[in-house]
Design a protein around this motif. Structure first.
Motif, PDB file in Angstrom:
ATOM      1  N   TYR A   1     -40.182 -12.937 -17.183  1.00  5.68           N
ATOM      2  CA  TYR A   1     -41.077 -12.137 -18.040  1.00  5.68           C
ATOM      3  C   TYR A   1     -42.407 -12.855 -18.277  1.00  5.68           C
ATOM      4  O   TYR A   1     -43.446 -12.213 -18.470  1.00  5.68           O
ATOM      5  CB  TYR A   1     -40.391 -11.776 -19.366  1.00  5.68           C
TER       6      TYR A   1
ATOM      7  N   LEU B   1     -38.408  -3.771 -19.304  1.00  7.36           N
ATOM      8  CA  LEU B   1     -39.772  -3.596 -18.782  1.00  7.36           C
ATOM      9  C   LEU B   1     -40.405  -2.316 -19.332  1.00  7.36           C
ATOM     10  O   LEU B   1     -41.598  -2.286 -19.660  1.00  7.36           O
ATOM     11  CB  LEU B   1     -39.752  -3.586 -17.249  1.00  7.36           C
TER      12      LEU B   1
ATOM     13  N   ILE C   1     -42.205 -13.362 -25.786  1.00 10.05           N
ATOM     14  CA  ILE C   1     -40.870 -13.473 -25.191  1.00 10.05           C
ATOM     15  C   ILE C   1     -39.990 -14.196 -26.202  1.00 10.05           C
ATOM     16  O   ILE C   1     -40.184 -15.391 -26.462  1.00 10.05           O
ATOM     17  CB  ILE C   1     -40.973 -14.203 -23.834  1.00 10.05           C
TER      18      ILE C   1
END
Ligand code: EPU
Length: 427
Positions: free
Chosen positions: A239, A406, A252
């Motif tokens: 990510y 996502l 994150i």
């Protein structure tokens, strides 16, 4: 057969939470056998490698109960079978951890030669070296690896090569052996430390995990416990690359920033900004990407599992980048797919020379293995237009809810059933 359909070219923004570490989970689940008791494992990633590990435990006689999507209770009291079913062990590389765990508890184990990603030769001579040093015998018959040794005794093992799998398997087989085992030249990855912590929670005496030398004092018996698996370093790194390549801004969450340092250092050199918090990192990029050099190495070096993702990132960086693969002989097979997207990459053996291009073009793509597949997802997210990626089951071995995560960051990605080819009727 499923495929991902990705309409790329949008910066990713928002927050994503990282799941438990695959490569810790696939060792900790077999390790529950050593307890001969109930263990509750939390933060298990919902991925197919975990499903297969749980199926193997059930097939061996364990009682497996789902408490929630990421928490399972595993009672290994009544495990009696020591042969892992061939069809299950072929589905993932990590089935070899059942060798160490079954050998440790029962003095015998039979596992088919493992499957998993095809990254070149994947010998297990160092695993067998450790088992034999502890007094076991090994043989291979009809594709099955057999190890047996009723009275395992502590020993001194110096590994010829640094191996994650051999280090974990040696720990699994040594915790119930008589006396002290000293393991030298061991791997130091975060999942090695996680397995050692889990074994110690079950009453084992494992010291030194995270350094070059691990010492194990064998115990008479272990007991059950509740344990939460560490966050996945490579999922987090993936990510981070997604944020950097799309010029986005992503927080994150649920990570251990220390584990991400080798990735953070290279992303910053490549032009991304990484802000560290206690258990999160924010990655964003406003300027151009810059070329850099990377060589993959055992931890704390740059992780080989991030290599395909960094190749994708650097394929759109200004200048010439060089990536050297220091762990696997054949981990650049996916580069042909990137070249189809307009990347300019020359591979010579274990070295890739990347001349950065302005942008990648969308294309029909095929995931050849787990990390290569994830890298192609990132490439497709960066390429303006619609790409389709086939054989996504490779990716789903290791990434929990990739599509949903996502989408949560604003990506235009969906999973579709692939229409099977209709053969023309014979005339
Ligand atoms: N090696 C030997 N003999 C052995 C074992 C390994 O020569 O007995 C060599 C290998 O051929 C390789 C090197 O040593 O060149 C390192 O292999 P290692 O044993 O460390 O790899 P592994 O345990 O089979 C794990 C991960 C891989 C990751 C590597 C390196 C699991 C289930 N797999 O594999 O993860 O690439 O360590 O960090 O933990 C992935 O997650 O996508 C993946 C492939």
């Amino acid at each position: 057969m499923e495929k991902f359909v990705i309409n790329g070219g949008k910066p990713l923004t928002g927050e994503v939470s990282i799941s438990g570490a695959k490569n810790a989970a696939v060792a900790i689940l077999p390790a529950t056998i050593l307890a001969a008791d109930k263990c509750v494992i939390e933060n298990l990633p919902a991925i197919s490698d975990v499903t297969v590990s749980l199926q193997i435990l059930s097939a061996l006689g364990a009682r497996v109960r789902m408490l929630n999507k990421n928490t399972y209770e595993i009672d290994t009291t009544h495990v009696c079978c020591t042969e892992v079913p061939d069809d299950l062990s072929r589905q993932m590389r990590a089935s070899y951890y059942f060798l160490g765990a079954l050998l440790g508890r029962f003095g015998s184990a039979q596992v088919a030669m493992p499957g998993g990603c095809n990254l070149g030769p994947r010998p297990i001579d160092q695993h067998l070296k450790a088992f034999c040093a502890l007094g076991a015998r090994d043989s291979v018959e009809y594709g099955m690896i057999n190890v047996s040794g009723e009275e395992l005794a502590g020993a001194h093992v110096f590994f010829d090569t640094v191996s994650v799998g051999a280090t974990m398997n040696a720990m699994l087989s040594a915790v119930l052996a008589g006396g002290q085992t000293v393991l030298e030249n061991v791997a130091k990855e975060p999942h090695i430390v996680d397995l050692a912590n889990f074994l110690n929670m079950m009453g084992a005496d494992v010291r030194g995990a995270g350094t070059d030398v691990i010492k194990v004092r064998g115990r008479e018996a272990l007991h059950g416990c509740t344990y939460s698996i560490i966050p996945d370093q490579i999922e987090a790194g993936s990510y981070m690359v997604a944020a950097a390549i799309t010029g986005g801004n992503v927080l994150i969450k649920n990570v251990i920033p220390k584990h991400l340092e080798p990735i953070t250092a290279k992303l910053e050199l490549a032009g991304a900004t990484v802000e560290e918090y206690d258990d999160a990192v924010r990655v964003y990029r406003t300027g151009d990407l810059a070329a850099t050099k990377i060589k993959t190495m055992p931890h704390p070096g740059f992780p080989t599992d991030m290599q395909p993702l960094m190749t994708v990132l650097l394929s759109v960086a200004q200048g010439t980048s060089i990536i050297t693969e220091g762990i696997w002989e054949n981990r650049f097979r996916y580069v042909d797919e990137l070249v189809r997207m307009g990347a300019n990459i020359q591979v010579d053996g274990q070295v890739a020379v990347i001349e950065g291009v302005q942008e990648l073009q969308p294309a029909p793509l095929r995931a050849s293995d787990l990390r290569a597949g994830a890298a192609l997802v990132m490439a497709a997210l960066a390429a303006r237009g619609t790409s389709e990626i086939d054989e996504v089951s490779h990716i789903e071995r290791g990434y929990e809810s990739l599509v949903e995560k996502l989408q949560g960051l604003g990506a235009d990605i969906r999973r579709e059933e692939k229409a099977s080819a209709v053969l023309p009727q014979a005339l």
